[in-house]
Scaffold this active site. Structure first.
Site, short mmCIF file in Angstrom:
data_model
loop_
_atom_site.label_atom_id
_atom_site.label_comp_id
_atom_site.label_asym_id
_atom_site.label_seq_id
_atom_site.Cartn_x
_atom_site.Cartn_y
_atom_site.Cartn_z
N CYS A 182 -31.51 159.35 45.81
CA CYS A 182 -32.57 158.56 46.44
C CYS A 182 -32.48 157.11 45.98
O CYS A 182 -32.78 156.19 46.73
CB CYS A 182 -33.95 159.09 46.08
SG CYS A 182 -34.20 160.76 46.61
N CYS A 234 -34.81 161.43 41.55
CA CYS A 234 -33.65 161.87 42.33
C CYS A 234 -32.59 160.76 42.42
O CYS A 234 -32.85 159.70 42.97
CB CYS A 234 -34.12 162.31 43.71
SG CYS A 234 -32.87 162.31 44.97
#
Lengths: 106, 307
Positions: free
Chosen positions: A33, A30
């Site tokens: 993230c 991700c």
């Protein structure tokens, strides 16, 4: 360093902690993230001894992720005395996260 | 086939003018405000069955078989609302015989157009409100090209509008309505001479406070013809002064009232400045004879503070 939290040590590290806890729900694939990751590491350094800063990989720890209904990542949950007291969904700058910890420290 | 000149001229003549103003200004400033307004990828959310597949992260699906939707952060984009006072007093001084003399309304319209042009470049959302006794025009804040064209068209209409009627000002009511009707946390840029009925000063300040209460950032451009309206520089002879909003007339020798007038205006202005400072509203004195640059400079400084 931020503490690596897993399904097995979650109870011990987060729920039983007497300090405020920040838990970053993240995944390796991700993008956002990875923006939050370094910020969490910095916070771990800044708040050493005052608060517990940890991160949990949602892929390898589905139980905790399910338990708190985390559907968006990154999600950052703030715990105090075993209760979720605050939440930040999506990438956020350091000052916002720091402010949220500070409110729990007072 | 001959070019229809009229048609070409009618094509966003105002927009072009605004372009010159803005670009000229930015070269002078050596700093471009055009950065950091992109949409940012902020998070992944689990895909829900039945939802549009448009935003699915297909690359991620290809790599990991996980269905996640990309979500973007748009908060760096600004919603800007431009508010123009179109009461009769804003049409002072009268533009005589089509001479390119500037009055308060043309100054406001050109400044607004310049700002709108910049917003367009940055793909920020813009809205326009024009008011006199009531709100005459109100558009939502949008960033589409069609919407920008609509706003420019409204501005052009303002330029054509002559002072045919004695339109009074109801700034307070208009601002109250505006504060309620637009998105919170907008940037509101007001162009007005703030000539209200003296008795309704309190109401005016309350409306400004209302804007701040709804978390808007406010810039107030106090548009004046400084030479006449603030410094009262008229020749030393009898004049007939007409209140353009009520039609009331008085004949008076300019020297007899100058001191009192200047005193009263000073008092009113300082009250305005104080109230704005109190509510953290940027008060910008805009003299129509000083050009657009002061207007844009104030605007850009404000933007810098916001980001």
């Amino acid at each position: 360093m931020a503490i690596e939290i897993t399904d097995s040590n979650f109870e011990e590290v987060v729920m039983k902690s007497d300090k405020p806890v920040l838990v970053d729900f993240w995944a390796e694939w991700c993008g956002p993230c990875r923006m939050v990751g370094p910020i969490v590491e910095e916070l771990a350094k800044d708040y050493e001894g005052k608060a517990v800063i940890g991160k949990i990989d949602v892929d390898s720890n589905p139980n905790v992720t399910m338990q708190f209904g985390v559907r968006n990542i990154p999600t950052i949950l703030f715990f105090k005395n075993g209760q979720v007291v605050d939440k930040q969904v999506g990438a956020a700058p350091k000052n916002i996260l720091a402010k949220k910890i500070d409110t729990q420290l007072v | 086939m001959p070019v229809n000149h009229q048609e070409v001229q009618s094509l966003s003549h105002l927009e072009l003018l605004a372009k010159q103003v803005v670009e000229g200004f930015i070269t002078g400033l050596h700093k471009s405000p055009f950065h950091g307004f992109s949409v940012e990828f902020a998070e992944h959310r689990l895909y829900n069955t039945g939802e549009s597949t448009r935003h699915i992260d297909w690359k991620l699906f290809g790599r990991t078989d996980k269905l996640f939707v990309k979500r973007f952060e748009e908060e760096t984009n600004l919603r800007c609302h431009i508010v123009i006072d179109n009461s009769a007093s804003m049409h002072y001084p009268e533009v005589k015989g089509g001479k390119s003399l500037q009055n308060k309304i043309t100054f406001s319209v050109y400044s607004a157009a310049a700002i709108l042009y910049m917003m367009k470049q940055q793909r920020d959302a813009i809205g326009l409100t024009v008011f006199s006794e009531q709100i005459d025009v109100q558009t939502q804040a949008k960033s589409s090209t069609a919407h920008h064209k609509l706003v420019f068209a409204h501005l052009e209409k303002l330029l054509e509008n002559k002072t045919d009627v004695n339109r009074k000002t109801a700034t307070a009511d208009a601002l109250h309505q505006l504060a309620e009707s637009i998105h919170k946390r907008s940037l509101i840029i007001i162009f007005s001479d703030m000539f209200e009925n003296i008795d309704s000063n309190e109401a005016l300040f309350k409306s400004l406070q209302h804007l701040k209460h709804n978390k808007h950032e406010v810039i107030l451009f106090h548009v004046t013809d400084k030479k006449h309206e603030l410094d009262f520089q008229f020749e030393n002879r009898p004049y007939r002064f007409v209140d353009v909003e009520t039609g009331e007339e008085i004949k008076v020798h300019s020297n007899l009232v100058r001191e009192k007038y200047i005193e009263a205006m000073k008092e009113y202005k300082s009250m305005l400045v104080h109230k704005c400072a109190q509510y953290k509203i940027d008060f910008v004195q805009a003299d129509i004879h000083e050009g657009y640059h002061q207007v844009l400079l104030a605007y850009l400084l404000k933007r810098e503070k916001l980001h």
